[in-house]
Motif scaffolding. Structure first.
Motif, short mmCIF file in Angstrom:
data_model
loop_
_atom_site.label_atom_id
_atom_site.label_comp_id
_atom_site.label_asym_id
_atom_site.label_seq_id
_atom_site.Cartn_x
_atom_site.Cartn_y
_atom_site.Cartn_z
N LEU A 219 30.57 55.64 18.52
CA LEU A 219 31.36 56.40 19.50
C LEU A 219 32.84 56.05 19.42
O LEU A 219 33.69 56.93 19.59
CB LEU A 219 30.83 56.15 20.91
N ASP A 257 24.62 60.34 23.84
CA ASP A 257 25.74 59.45 24.20
C ASP A 257 27.08 60.09 23.85
O ASP A 257 28.06 59.94 24.58
CB ASP A 257 25.59 58.10 23.49
N PHE A 260 27.79 62.72 26.40
CA PHE A 260 28.19 62.04 27.65
C PHE A 260 29.64 61.58 27.57
O PHE A 260 30.42 61.77 28.50
CB PHE A 260 27.27 60.84 27.96
N MET A 261 30.02 60.97 26.44
CA MET A 261 31.40 60.47 26.32
C MET A 261 32.40 61.61 26.49
O MET A 261 33.33 61.51 27.30
CB MET A 261 31.62 59.77 24.98
N ALA A 264 32.32 63.21 30.04
CA ALA A 264 32.91 62.29 31.03
C ALA A 264 34.43 62.27 30.91
O ALA A 264 35.14 62.14 31.91
CB ALA A 264 32.34 60.89 30.85
N MET A 265 34.94 62.45 29.70
CA MET A 265 36.38 62.49 29.46
C MET A 265 37.00 63.81 29.91
O MET A 265 38.22 63.97 29.87
CB MET A 265 36.68 62.30 27.97
N MET A 295 21.52 55.35 24.85
CA MET A 295 21.79 54.53 26.02
C MET A 295 21.87 55.39 27.28
O MET A 295 21.41 54.97 28.34
CB MET A 295 23.13 53.80 25.84
N THR A 296 22.49 56.56 27.18
CA THR A 296 22.65 57.42 28.36
C THR A 296 21.30 57.87 28.91
O THR A 296 21.09 57.79 30.13
CB THR A 296 23.56 58.61 28.01
N LEU A 301 22.20 59.40 34.22
CA LEU A 301 23.57 59.85 34.47
C LEU A 301 24.13 59.09 35.68
O LEU A 301 23.39 58.76 36.60
CB LEU A 301 23.58 61.35 34.70
N PRO A 302 25.42 58.80 35.67
CA PRO A 302 25.99 58.02 36.78
C PRO A 302 25.98 58.80 38.09
O PRO A 302 26.00 60.03 38.10
CB PRO A 302 27.41 57.72 36.32
N MET B 185 30.39 53.05 34.19
CA MET B 185 30.70 54.47 34.43
C MET B 185 32.01 54.92 33.77
O MET B 185 32.37 56.10 33.87
CB MET B 185 30.76 54.73 35.94
N ASN B 187 34.97 56.04 31.14
CA ASN B 187 35.11 56.79 29.88
C ASN B 187 36.51 56.56 29.33
O ASN B 187 37.42 56.16 30.08
CB ASN B 187 34.81 58.27 30.09
N PRO B 188 36.70 56.79 28.01
CA PRO B 188 37.98 56.41 27.38
C PRO B 188 39.20 57.09 28.00
O PRO B 188 40.26 56.45 28.10
CB PRO B 188 37.78 56.85 25.93
N ALA B 189 39.09 58.34 28.42
CA ALA B 189 40.25 59.02 29.01
C ALA B 189 40.65 58.33 30.31
O ALA B 189 41.83 58.10 30.59
CB ALA B 189 39.93 60.49 29.26
N THR B 214 26.68 50.17 29.27
CA THR B 214 25.52 50.78 29.92
C THR B 214 25.13 52.12 29.28
O THR B 214 23.96 52.41 29.06
CB THR B 214 25.84 51.02 31.41
N ARG B 215 26.12 52.96 29.00
CA ARG B 215 25.84 54.27 28.40
C ARG B 215 26.39 54.36 26.97
O ARG B 215 26.67 55.44 26.47
CB ARG B 215 26.39 55.38 29.30
N GLY B 216 26.57 53.19 26.34
CA GLY B 216 26.94 53.17 24.92
C GLY B 216 28.44 53.27 24.65
O GLY B 216 28.85 53.28 23.49
N LEU B 217 29.25 53.34 25.71
CA LEU B 217 30.69 53.59 25.53
C LEU B 217 31.52 52.30 25.55
O LEU B 217 32.76 52.37 25.57
CB LEU B 217 31.21 54.53 26.64
N ALA B 220 34.09 52.02 22.66
CA ALA B 220 35.04 53.13 22.75
C ALA B 220 36.02 52.88 23.90
O ALA B 220 37.22 53.14 23.78
CB ALA B 220 34.30 54.46 22.94
N PRO B 244 21.33 45.69 28.05
CA PRO B 244 22.10 46.92 27.84
C PRO B 244 21.22 48.13 27.56
O PRO B 244 21.72 49.25 27.54
CB PRO B 244 22.99 46.59 26.65
#
Lengths: 333, 333
Positions: A219, A257, A260-261, A264-265, A295-296, A301-302, B185, B187-189, B214-217, B220, B244
């Motif tokens: 990721l 995943d 999700f990334m 979420a962004m 993982m997600t 989901l959160p 929870m 995310n990169p942004a 937790t969700r693989g991020l 990232a 994890p």
């Protein structure tokens, strides 16, 4: 769900890359049910099969039937992998919209994988393009530079080799050249540098990022590629295609995943994450006992997750932060 | 191995965050062997214990003895978590170099976690700072904003709340305020945006990124934090501290994968990856049967891996690409 054009294209490779890495063969009916579920989740490009001799890959013996089924799903770009002209003939005859051709950047990997030198493989690319131009000009062709970030046989792969090969594929007539971290050796700095170099050479013909999660960087590498303007990402539902947690395994980026990334962004994928997670059921049903990762899906989901609220309009998202800053820089200077 | 100053600081939290999440208690001698191995791998900041009543956390009953042992390891910054003034008194008495105080950005989490409102917790921070100033002015104090990226109880956490709280901790006299994705929870942004806002408010007092996988991020998000100038990263050997891969688990970033990412990028961590992987042995010996994670240890180091060749000088690496572009932009405009 929003109906606007997604900001990134998630190109699902599980039914090809995933299934051909598993020793067992998924039944044709199960493949159809799985592909349907992927389509129902909103995926709009799926690599559904590879056209290779059934004696080599019995898992793909039903490639033509699978392509014909996938063609019935509305709005779906049906893609198949072809390693040579013969495969391209069969894939075009079956009716695919898009061909993907693996071209090794590593000389050693090229010989080991397709028993051709890189120059011989380029000649094959030219033959496939000529065939396409003659009998199916609407078919899109993607070349993907395998081992672009390192090779388990020869070790380091010169960046100039990768850039030159990607440019030679475009010169040969392919529509796009992408980069594949076949061996899970890429890092984010390298991803940014190499995609930048490729874009400098071939501009908008720069294709997908195909990243692996072998050392957990899948990721992060996709984020790095997004930052420098890549907008198509290959991934595999459940990480199918080499167990991502086993020694030496390939480990595709997990679609769940990755979606999700991006979502979420606030980067729209066009994929409904809950339906995507539901598409794990037909995969598991078709390959009982096969490990399925992500993982997600495990964590869920959160709290407060709301896909539609997070989506932002396309025009805000065409550029990542690095690219946006560069543009701002260019505009000011 | 290079002897130059590392470009990033990896702050190992396994002996505190990891061990207190495991129901069993690692024996004191095993803890010492594990901490020694972490130090031998080149880690120079380790959160070795938390100072809380043994009735609440029997895993940390030997905190003072562990601190005193860790103080014998040359060049190591010995850190301990303290939730209140009483813990700070004990930690300072034991001789720690650095205190870390968890401060919940979520009102709901603050009440649930420390039975204090955020305002009451800020008062506690002021008391700890006053104590430090009076009896141990050399001790460094870090506040870490828990649930900075979202809360499993209240859902969304307002970014303004996080920024304000981080600034109030600095106003109260802490040396740095970091951000923690307690709930996995982020995310990169969001990571880039929130660290940018915090830096705008408190500048160089901006502290560590404590990310979860937790969700693989996890990686990232660390990359995203690095891009906007964060240079201290919390992580846990083997991902210890909430499985994890289990539903709802916390899942610390795996130190081995984090070090691999940075070193592969040419960003020096000062950590020897082979010795770091070797430090898994005393962890496993001290907690037989406990799951220990990490993709890089599973896959092994890539062919041609050479830590020293990849290291680049410190001055080239003080800024990530986004930050470097901003600086270039600033210089030109």
């Amino acid at each position: 769900m929003t109906t606007s054009t997604p900001s990134v294209l998630i190109s699902e490779v599980g039914p090809r890359d995933g299934l051909q890495s598993v020793s067992r063969t998924m039944a044709t009916g199960d493949k159809k049910r799985w592909i349907s579920a992927l389509h129902a989740a909103g995926l709009r490009e799926i690599e559904v099969a590879s056209f290779v001799p059934a004696s080599l890959l019995p898992q793909m013996a039903d490639a033509a039937e699978i392509v014909q089924y996938a063609l019935t799903l509305p709005g779906l770009t049906v893609m198949a992998l072809v390693p040579n002209l013969r495969g391209a003939q069969s894939a075009i005859a079956a009716g695919v919209h898009k061909l993907t051709i693996p071209v090794s950047a590593s000389a050693a990997h090229s010989l080991a994988n397709v028993r051709k030198s890189r120059e011989q493989m380029l000649a094959e690319v030219r033959n496939i393009v000529a065939l396409r131009n003659e009998i199916a000009p609407h078919v899109h062709i993607e070349a993907n530079m395998s081992t672009a970030f390192g090779c388990t046989i020869q070790g380091e792969v010169a960046e100039d080799d990768v850039v030159r090969l990607a440019a030679e594929c475009v010169a040969a007539g392919v529509d796009e050249s992408g980069l594949s971290d076949t061996t899970g050796m890429a890092n984010p700095a390298q991803v940014r540098r190499l995609f930048d170099k490729v874009r400098a050479a071939i501009g908008d013909r720069t294709g997908a990022a195909h990243m692996h999660n072998t050392r957990g960087l899948g990721l992060a590498n996709c984020l790095a590629a997004y930052d420098v303007g890549v907008r198509t990402f290959d991934s595999s539902l459940g990480g199918l295609g080499g167990c991502p947690y086993a020694p030496g395994a390939s480990g595709n980026v997990v679609t769940e995943d990755l979606v999700f990334m991006f979502e979420a962004m606030g980067v729209s994928t066009g994929v409904d994450l809950e339906k995507l997670i539901a598409a794990r059921a037909p995969l598991k049903a078709g390959l009982p006992g096969e490990p399925v990762y992500g993982m997600t899906p495990e964590a869920g989901l959160p709290k407060g997750w709301n896909h539609s609220v997070r989506a932002e309009p396309f025009d805000k998202l065409r550029t990542g932060p690095v690219e946006a800053l560069r543009q701002a820089q260019g505009e000011r200077s």
